[in-house]
Design a protein around this motif. Structure first.
Motif, PDB file in Angstrom:
ATOM      1  N   ARG A  22       0.848  -1.208   0.000  1.00  0.00           N
ATOM      2  CA  ARG A  22       0.000   0.000   0.000  1.00  0.00           C
ATOM      3  C   ARG A  22       0.878   1.251   0.000  1.00  0.00           C
ATOM      4  NH1 ARG A  22      -5.155   0.877   1.156  1.00  0.00           N
ATOM      5  NH2 ARG A  22      -5.513  -1.169   2.127  1.00  0.00           N
ATOM      6  N   PHE A  23       0.551   2.192  -0.912  1.00  0.00           N
ATOM      7  CA  PHE A  23       1.307   3.446  -0.908  1.00  0.00           C
ATOM      8  C   PHE A  23       0.429   4.654  -0.578  1.00  0.00           C
ATOM      9  CE2 PHE A  23      -0.081   3.188  -5.382  1.00  0.00           C
ATOM     10  CZ  PHE A  23      -0.431   4.493  -5.686  1.00  0.00           C
ATOM     11  N   ALA A  24      -0.866   4.440  -0.385  1.00  0.00           N
ATOM     12  CA  ALA A  24      -1.765   5.550  -0.045  1.00  0.00           C
ATOM     13  C   ALA A  24      -2.984   5.002   0.682  1.00  0.00           C
ATOM     14  CB  ALA A  24      -2.194   6.307  -1.303  1.00  0.00           C
ATOM     15  N   ASP A  25      -3.692   5.884   1.351  1.00  0.00           N
ATOM     16  CA  ASP A  25      -4.936   5.486   2.008  1.00  0.00           C
ATOM     17  C   ASP A  25      -5.970   5.056   0.962  1.00  0.00           C
ATOM     18  OD1 ASP A  25      -3.955   6.052   4.508  1.00  0.00           O
ATOM     19  OD2 ASP A  25      -4.983   7.982   4.718  1.00  0.00           O
ATOM     20  N   SER A  53      -0.808  10.034   0.829  1.00  0.00           N
ATOM     21  CA  SER A  53       0.358   9.161   0.773  1.00  0.00           C
ATOM     22  C   SER A  53       1.545   9.849   1.428  1.00  0.00           C
ATOM     23  CB  SER A  53       0.696   8.840  -0.692  1.00  0.00           C
ATOM     24  OG  SER A  53       1.839   8.024  -0.787  1.00  0.00           O
ATOM     25  N   PRO A  54       2.331   9.116   2.236  1.00  0.00           N
ATOM     26  CA  PRO A  54       2.168   7.698   2.572  1.00  0.00           C
ATOM     27  C   PRO A  54       0.917   7.464   3.422  1.00  0.00           C
ATOM     28  CG  PRO A  54       3.866   8.690   3.921  1.00  0.00           C
ATOM     29  CD  PRO A  54       3.498   9.716   2.906  1.00  0.00           C
ATOM     30  N   PRO A  55       0.519   6.196   3.585  1.00  0.00           N
ATOM     31  CA  PRO A  55      -0.678   5.896   4.372  1.00  0.00           C
ATOM     32  C   PRO A  55      -0.640   6.554   5.751  1.00  0.00           C
ATOM     33  CG  PRO A  55       0.055   3.947   3.227  1.00  0.00           C
ATOM     34  CD  PRO A  55       1.107   4.979   2.996  1.00  0.00           C
ATOM     35  N   ASP A  69      -2.343   9.938  -8.434  1.00  0.00           N
ATOM     36  CA  ASP A  69      -1.952   8.661  -7.813  1.00  0.00           C
ATOM     37  C   ASP A  69      -0.551   8.267  -8.258  1.00  0.00           C
ATOM     38  OD1 ASP A  69      -4.451   8.493  -6.626  1.00  0.00           O
ATOM     39  OD2 ASP A  69      -5.257   7.108  -8.130  1.00  0.00           O
ATOM     40  N   ALA A 101       1.995  10.473  -6.640  1.00  0.00           N
ATOM     41  CA  ALA A 101       2.201  10.070  -5.242  1.00  0.00           C
ATOM     42  C   ALA A 101       3.056   8.811  -5.171  1.00  0.00           C
ATOM     43  CB  ALA A 101       0.853   9.833  -4.563  1.00  0.00           C
ATOM     44  N   TRP A 108       6.499   8.269  -3.242  1.00  0.00           N
ATOM     45  CA  TRP A 108       6.726   7.103  -2.373  1.00  0.00           C
ATOM     46  C   TRP A 108       8.082   6.481  -2.694  1.00  0.00           C
ATOM     47  CZ3 TRP A 108       7.794   1.985  -2.855  1.00  0.00           C
ATOM     48  CH2 TRP A 108       7.545   1.161  -1.745  1.00  0.00           C
TER      49      TRP A 108
END
Length: 535
Positions: free
Chosen positions: A58-61, A74-76, A189, A192, A196
């Motif tokens: 996972r790289f984002a919520d 991002s990051p989560p 995305d 982001a 990341w």
């Protein structure tokens, strides 16, 4: 006894003052467990392939609920704890889906990191980032296995692939989203994901100063847009860019009638059309199946258009259309590799459900060809297509409207785009263009991906030798900045605005070739009407 530094050990050896042998500690290996500040990821160590696999990172919520049509977080923002990262996570929902099916989800912002098995954390390997194709409406990272690419690289490197939001969830326009959200979130995305990489790739043994982005079709269109985003400021996120068949799509402004009508149509199909000022709140509270159904209904209502949802002119991240930006030099000054295939335009029209735009119909006419092109570029005019017919005379295509239409579409969308990008970039830094032509296996859109991911069973020795050379050219560009292949010709850089010269990827005969005057004239025509076509 005090430990000795590496420098003192070298001195001892040079001056012969000691016969002792000192073994320096080995740099810390990456291994199959990588701890990031928001979670610990347990991947798969495969000694058969020699690769560490970290899938579904996972790289984002999750971009759900109130985070729909907003830039990714991002990051989560929450601690994930221990994560098993051996299998792919869910892919993003395609625009064509009527409901959320197994293996797809709105919660889809994941990446996959593939690392050579003996990599040390301190190795600082170059990184190749892959964005998949699918017309910005479909596709996933699951069809991009890393084995052939990593095994063909003369120098070790890391391969990463990322999901991004698709269709209306990634590329819905309209003033409401501009006022209370973010546009082009599918591209955001990807951006982001690249941030990341900057933050975390060092813990996988990579060097965040040696990142090359790559994609095919919509993925190549994505790399094209990342080069011109923010007026050409790439924020140091990548040092080079590559694109197979870059897609020059229709790029309307978010507040144009085209995008506003699509927004209203989508909202209506989702049951939110009568909410007035609350329409976006209604869409954000709708369930995912309702949104999937609405998306598929929008596509069904536009039967002459192949890809309804794609990047738009948002006035912020994308504030200039590609043709204008590349002509003005408003792009990141990084080396590039872009190219296209011989038969890029084939088959597309035959997919259309509108018979008046389907040139494969036996009663097709010039009007059918016009309707086909206009279905993809809705502001295209009759006057312009008449000029186009002069450049693509029917007698050059054996009287076939299907062949005429496919050549026009293949060139305006993909072939001329590769020449435009490489020709423009060549004025400032190194640019390389290719032309993929394989009469044996086919030279249609996406056929060149056979070389990188999945050679077909009927590939012969000439095909396989070509594929190996292509992988070597690509990976050497990532690792050294210069594309080269063993036992193959030197790939000369582009030296003219037309994108000439370019390398011909042909089984049994890789060579350099010149972009001829006929193609150059046609491309100049298409790019000369860019304001009309909104490209």
């Amino acid at each position: 006894m005090h430990s000795k530094s590496a420098a003192s050990l070298i001195l001892l050896s040079l001056f012969g003052t000691s016969r002792a042998t000192y073994i320096l500690p080995r740099a810390s290996p990456v291994g199959s467990t990588v701890k990031l500040d928001y979670g610990t990821f347990h991947g798969l160590e495969d000694h058969t392939t020699g690769i560490l696999y970290f899938r579904g990172v996972r790289f984002a919520d999750p971009p759900v609920g109130n985070l729909r049509w907003r830039a990714p977080v991002s990051p989560p923002s929450t601690q994930l704890g221990d994560v098993k990262a051996t299998q792919f996570a869910n892919a993003c929902i395609s625009a064509t889906q009527r409901r959320v099916t197994s293996g797809t989800s709105e919660d889809c912002l994941f990446g996959n990191v593939y690392v050579p098995i003996n990599t040390a954390v301190s190795d600082g390997l170059p990184v190749m980032v892959w964005f998949h194709g699918g017309g910005f409406q479909s596709g996933s990272t699951h069809d991009a296995p890393p084995e052939l690419i990593l095994h063909s690289s003369s120098n070790p490197m890391i391969f990463i692939s990322f999901e991004y939001r698709l269709g209306p969830l990634g590329f819905l326009g309209g003033t409401q989203i501009n006022d209370d959200g973010d546009l082009n979130v599918g591209l955001l995305d990807q951006r982001a994901a690249l941030r990341w990489v900057q933050r975390y790739i060092g813990q996988f043994g990579g060097d965040n100063k040696k990142v090359t982005i790559w994609g095919q079709s919509a993925g190549a269109g994505s790399t094209m847009f990342h080069l011109i985003a923010n007026g050409g400021d790439n924020e140091g996120l990548f040092r080079a860019a590559m694109g197979d068949s870059p897609s020059l799509s229709f790029v309307p402004a978010f507040n144009e009638d085209y995008d506003v009508q699509i927004f209203n149509q989508y909202a209506s199909f989702a049951g939110c059309g009568n909410q007035g000022a609350n329409v976006l709140s209604c869409l954000r509270s709708a369930d995912a199946n309702t949104l999937a159904s609405a998306s598929s209904q929008v596509l069904a209502a536009r039967p002459s258009t192949l890809f309804v949802f794609a990047p738009i002119l948002d006035g912020k991240f994308i504030n200039e259309r590609p043709v204008e930006a590349y002509a003005a030099g408003h792009f990141a000054r990084v080396p590039v590799v872009f190219g296209s295939n011989t038969n890029e335009g084939a088959h597309w029209s035959a997919e259309l459900r509108d018979p008046s735009a389907n040139t494969s119909m036996p009663n097709a006419t010039e009007d059918t060809v016009f309707n086909f092109i206009r279905g993809q570029y809705v502001t295209f005019t009759q006057a312009s297509v008449n000029r186009g017919f002069e450049l693509y005379p029917l007698n050059s295509f054996n009287g076939s409207f299907s062949l005429q239409g496919q050549q026009m579409y293949g060139e305006v969308r993909y072939i001329c785009t590769a020449g435009m990008i490489t020709g423009s970039v060549s004025k400032f830094t190194t640019a390389y263009q290719y032309h993929y032509d394989n009469p044996h296996l086919g030279s249609f859109h996406a056929d060149e991906l056979d070389a990188f991911f999945s050679p077909p069973a009927n590939a012969d020795q000439n095909d396989l030798a070509l594929f190996e050379a292509m992988r070597e050219y690509y990976t050497s560009f990532v690792t050294t900045g210069t594309p080269s292949a063993e036992n193959a010709v030197a790939w000369d850089r582009v030296s003219s605005p037309s994108g000439s010269s370019r390398i011909l990827f042909h089984p049994g005969g890789i060579k350099m070739e010149v972009v001829d005057d006929v193609l150059n004239t046609r491309c100049n025509f298409w790019h000369g009407i860019n304001q009309e076509m909104e490209t």
